[in-house]
Scaffold this active site. Structure first.
Site, mmCIF file in Angstrom:
data_model
loop_
_atom_site.group_PDB
_atom_site.id
_atom_site.type_symbol
_atom_site.label_atom_id
_atom_site.label_comp_id
_atom_site.label_asym_id
_atom_site.label_seq_id
_atom_site.Cartn_x
_atom_site.Cartn_y
_atom_site.Cartn_z
ATOM 1 N N VAL A 16 0.839 -1.208 0.000
ATOM 2 C CA VAL A 16 0.000 0.000 0.000
ATOM 3 C C VAL A 16 0.874 1.258 0.000
ATOM 4 O O VAL A 16 0.672 2.179 -0.802
ATOM 5 C CB VAL A 16 -0.963 0.021 1.215
ATOM 6 N N ALA A 83 0.981 -5.343 9.877
ATOM 7 C CA ALA A 83 0.662 -6.594 9.189
ATOM 8 C C ALA A 83 -0.566 -6.386 8.324
ATOM 9 O O ALA A 83 -1.452 -5.619 8.675
ATOM 10 C CB ALA A 83 0.393 -7.668 10.226
ATOM 11 N N ARG A 91 -10.522 -8.630 9.648
ATOM 12 C CA ARG A 91 -9.699 -7.443 9.907
ATOM 13 C C ARG A 91 -9.414 -7.276 11.397
ATOM 14 O O ARG A 91 -8.365 -6.808 11.797
ATOM 15 C CB ARG A 91 -10.402 -6.180 9.396
ATOM 16 N N THR A 122 -3.638 1.707 7.951
ATOM 17 C CA THR A 122 -3.430 0.379 8.551
ATOM 18 C C THR A 122 -4.753 -0.144 9.119
ATOM 19 O O THR A 122 -5.487 0.592 9.775
ATOM 20 C CB THR A 122 -2.365 0.487 9.679
ATOM 21 N N ARG A 156 -19.229 3.050 -6.209
ATOM 22 C CA ARG A 156 -19.504 3.986 -7.320
ATOM 23 C C ARG A 156 -19.126 3.350 -8.659
ATOM 24 O O ARG A 156 -19.830 3.536 -9.660
ATOM 25 C CB ARG A 156 -18.757 5.306 -7.095
ATOM 26 N N HIS A 178 -14.948 0.148 8.031
ATOM 27 C CA HIS A 178 -14.315 -0.408 6.829
ATOM 28 C C HIS A 178 -14.183 -1.904 7.108
ATOM 29 O O HIS A 178 -13.197 -2.372 7.651
ATOM 30 C CB HIS A 178 -12.941 0.238 6.620
HETATM 31 P P1 NAD Z 1 2.809 -5.040 3.689
HETATM 32 O O1 NAD Z 1 3.084 -6.207 4.574
HETATM 33 O O2 NAD Z 1 3.094 -5.159 2.232
HETATM 34 O O3 NAD Z 1 3.632 -3.765 4.220
HETATM 35 C C1 NAD Z 1 3.680 -3.390 5.558
HETATM 36 C C2 NAD Z 1 5.002 -2.668 5.766
HETATM 37 O O4 NAD Z 1 5.008 -2.128 7.084
HETATM 38 C C3 NAD Z 1 6.232 -3.586 5.654
HETATM 39 O O5 NAD Z 1 7.156 -3.044 4.713
HETATM 40 C C4 NAD Z 1 6.805 -3.596 7.081
HETATM 41 O O6 NAD Z 1 8.221 -3.705 7.098
HETATM 42 C C5 NAD Z 1 6.343 -2.233 7.574
HETATM 43 N N1 NAD Z 1 6.311 -2.122 9.039
HETATM 44 C C6 NAD Z 1 5.821 -3.005 9.943
HETATM 45 N N2 NAD Z 1 5.996 -2.529 11.183
HETATM 46 C C7 NAD Z 1 6.584 -1.308 11.071
HETATM 47 C C8 NAD Z 1 6.998 -0.327 11.996
HETATM 48 N N3 NAD Z 1 6.838 -0.497 13.314
HETATM 49 N N4 NAD Z 1 7.554 0.793 11.500
HETATM 50 C C9 NAD Z 1 7.729 0.988 10.184
HETATM 51 N N5 NAD Z 1 7.345 0.080 9.247
HETATM 52 C C10 NAD Z 1 6.799 -1.057 9.700
HETATM 53 O O7 NAD Z 1 1.310 -4.630 3.936
HETATM 54 P P2 NAD Z 1 0.339 -3.808 2.929
HETATM 55 O O8 NAD Z 1 -0.325 -4.748 1.995
HETATM 56 O O9 NAD Z 1 1.084 -2.651 2.415
HETATM 57 O O10 NAD Z 1 -0.781 -3.324 3.974
HETATM 58 C C11 NAD Z 1 -0.474 -2.355 4.961
HETATM 59 C C12 NAD Z 1 -1.697 -2.070 5.829
HETATM 60 O O11 NAD Z 1 -2.684 -1.412 5.030
HETATM 61 C C13 NAD Z 1 -2.354 -3.346 6.365
HETATM 62 O O12 NAD Z 1 -2.806 -3.136 7.689
HETATM 63 C C14 NAD Z 1 -3.543 -3.533 5.432
HETATM 64 O O13 NAD Z 1 -4.577 -4.307 6.003
HETATM 65 C C15 NAD Z 1 -3.925 -2.099 5.208
HETATM 66 N N6 NAD Z 1 -4.789 -1.841 4.032
HETATM 67 C C16 NAD Z 1 -5.755 -0.917 4.211
HETATM 68 C C17 NAD Z 1 -6.639 -0.634 3.193
HETATM 69 C C18 NAD Z 1 -7.715 0.381 3.451
HETATM 70 O O14 NAD Z 1 -8.649 0.555 2.652
HETATM 71 N N7 NAD Z 1 -7.627 1.107 4.558
HETATM 72 C C19 NAD Z 1 -6.521 -1.294 1.953
HETATM 73 C C20 NAD Z 1 -5.500 -2.219 1.791
HETATM 74 C C21 NAD Z 1 -4.647 -2.501 2.856
#
Ligand code: NAD
Length: 319
Positions: A16, A83, A91, A122, A156, A178
């Site tokens: 993301v 994570a 979730r 997150t 949409r 969400h």
């Molecule tokens: P990912 O595992 O690809 O990336 C997470 C990153 O966070 C990793 O690079 C990891 O090293 C880093 N990280 C972990 N702990 C850390 C810390 N203490 N300090 C700095 N960096 C740290 O995950 P992703 O697919 O990118 O998803 C990230 C978050 O976004 C997840 O919680 C996911 O569920 C959420 N997400 C939200 C939406 C939304 O609509 N809000 C949509 C998709 C994903």
């Protein structure tokens, strides 16, 4: 000291965070982009990879891997660290793991006296946004969760497809969590200045109402289906977040469905969940109060209650 440069920090250089960083570079919405990850080598490599495309971009964005002091003067810090949801995982199962991550991040931002906007993506995002506000003590307008911005965009797109219209001409919102308890207030969905439900009543053969209502479940299940098929979702949310940051930086008073501190709106006092809000340069300018029908109000109340009980799991003293 704050400069006139528009600066965004990204904490969490995963799918993301990097989807957002890539789209930000392409659109040139800011002057500086700072990448932070607990894996510093990865953040440095991601920044370098992005820089390799600079000569092909219409606008130059300074992008580098940094540390928390680099965020002291950022306008927005996007938090995507933590994570991700595993296939089939609820979730809310992420809750405890990501609580610790957020505590660490907000603590570091407080140490450098960050005074910009906390934008949390997150998951579970409504809980994480509320926690970010509680930990930071920042005014509610400066702490925003991505909420149902993506779910609304998905809805949409589906409604647009159903009526063969550009989704930009569809007005619709997904409200609440969400997640599983989110819902569509159909009384608020309109196309060509008409209620979508009315259009279905007027043209039942062409637009069966039952098929329109099916789009709500499709919207709700989209994330799970994508995660099942490709392990994660990233481009939709990254695109939405770039547009949101653009609206904040340019102060254009756009409306998005975001996880906001309700502060009494919709009869909900102290909770974060997805509602439409006007966004300006200071963050959330105001929550838009829709004229919901009785069953829709009840749906929102149930979603809020569910989120409150989840929050009580990590912060019983604040519920
Ligand atoms: P990912 O595992 O690809 O990336 C997470 C990153 O966070 C990793 O690079 C990891 O090293 C880093 N990280 C972990 N702990 C850390 C810390 N203490 N300090 C700095 N960096 C740290 O995950 P992703 O697919 O990118 O998803 C990230 C978050 O976004 C997840 O919680 C996911 O569920 C959420 N997400 C939200 C939406 C939304 O609509 N809000 C949509 C998709 C994903």
């Amino acid at each position: 000291m704050k400069t006139t440069k528009r600066k965004i920090g990204v904490i969490g250089c995963g799918k993301v965070g990097m989807g957002f960083a890539f789209a930000t570079m392409q659109s040139g919405i800011c002057d500086q982009l700072v990448l932070i990850d607990k894996d510093m080598r990865r953040a440095a490599a991601e920044a370098e990879d992005l820089r390799h495309g600079l000569c092909f971009l219409p606008r130059v964005t300074e992008v580098y891997a940094g540390d928390y002091p680099d965020l002291a003067d950022a306008d927005i810090v996007l938090i995507t660290a933590g994570a991700a949801q595993a296939p089939g995982e609820d979730r809310m199962a992420l809750l405890r793991r990501n609580t610790e991550v957020l505590e660490e991040i907000v603590g570091q931002l407080l140490e450098v006296h960050f005074e910009g906007i906390y934008l949390v993506a997150t998951n579970p995002v409504d809980i994480m946004a509320r926690l970010a506000r509680q930990l930071s003590g920042a005014p509610a307008r400066r702490v925003i969760g991505s909420g149902t911005i993506l779910d609304t965009a998905r809805l949409r797109a589906l409604v647009g497809e159903f009526f063969s219209l550009d989704p930009k001409n569809v007005h619709a919102y997904v409200l609440g969590e969400h997640g599983e308890s989110e819902f569509v207030p159909w009384s608020q969905v309109s196309v060509i200045s008409k209620s979508a439900v009315t259009v279905c009543h007027q043209h039942p053969e062409r637009f069966p109402l039952a098929s329109l209502y099916e789009l709500e479940a499709k919207t709700r299940n989209a994330a799970a289906e994508l995660i099942e098929a490709k392990g994660a979702t990233c481009y939709g949310i990254a695109t939405a977040l770039v547009r949101l940051c653009d609206a904040i930086l340019s102060g254009d008073n756009s409306i998005f469905t975001l996880s906001c501190h309700t502060g009494g709106a919709y009869g909900l006092r102290d909770i974060y969940l997805g509602v439409p809000a006007v966004v300006d340069g200071s963050g959330i300018r105001e929550i838009v109060t829709l004229e919901l029908e009785a069953d829709e109000k009840e749906h929102l109340r149930r979603s809020a209650h569910y989120l409150d009980s989840m929050y009580a799991d990590i912060r019983p003293q604040f519920v």
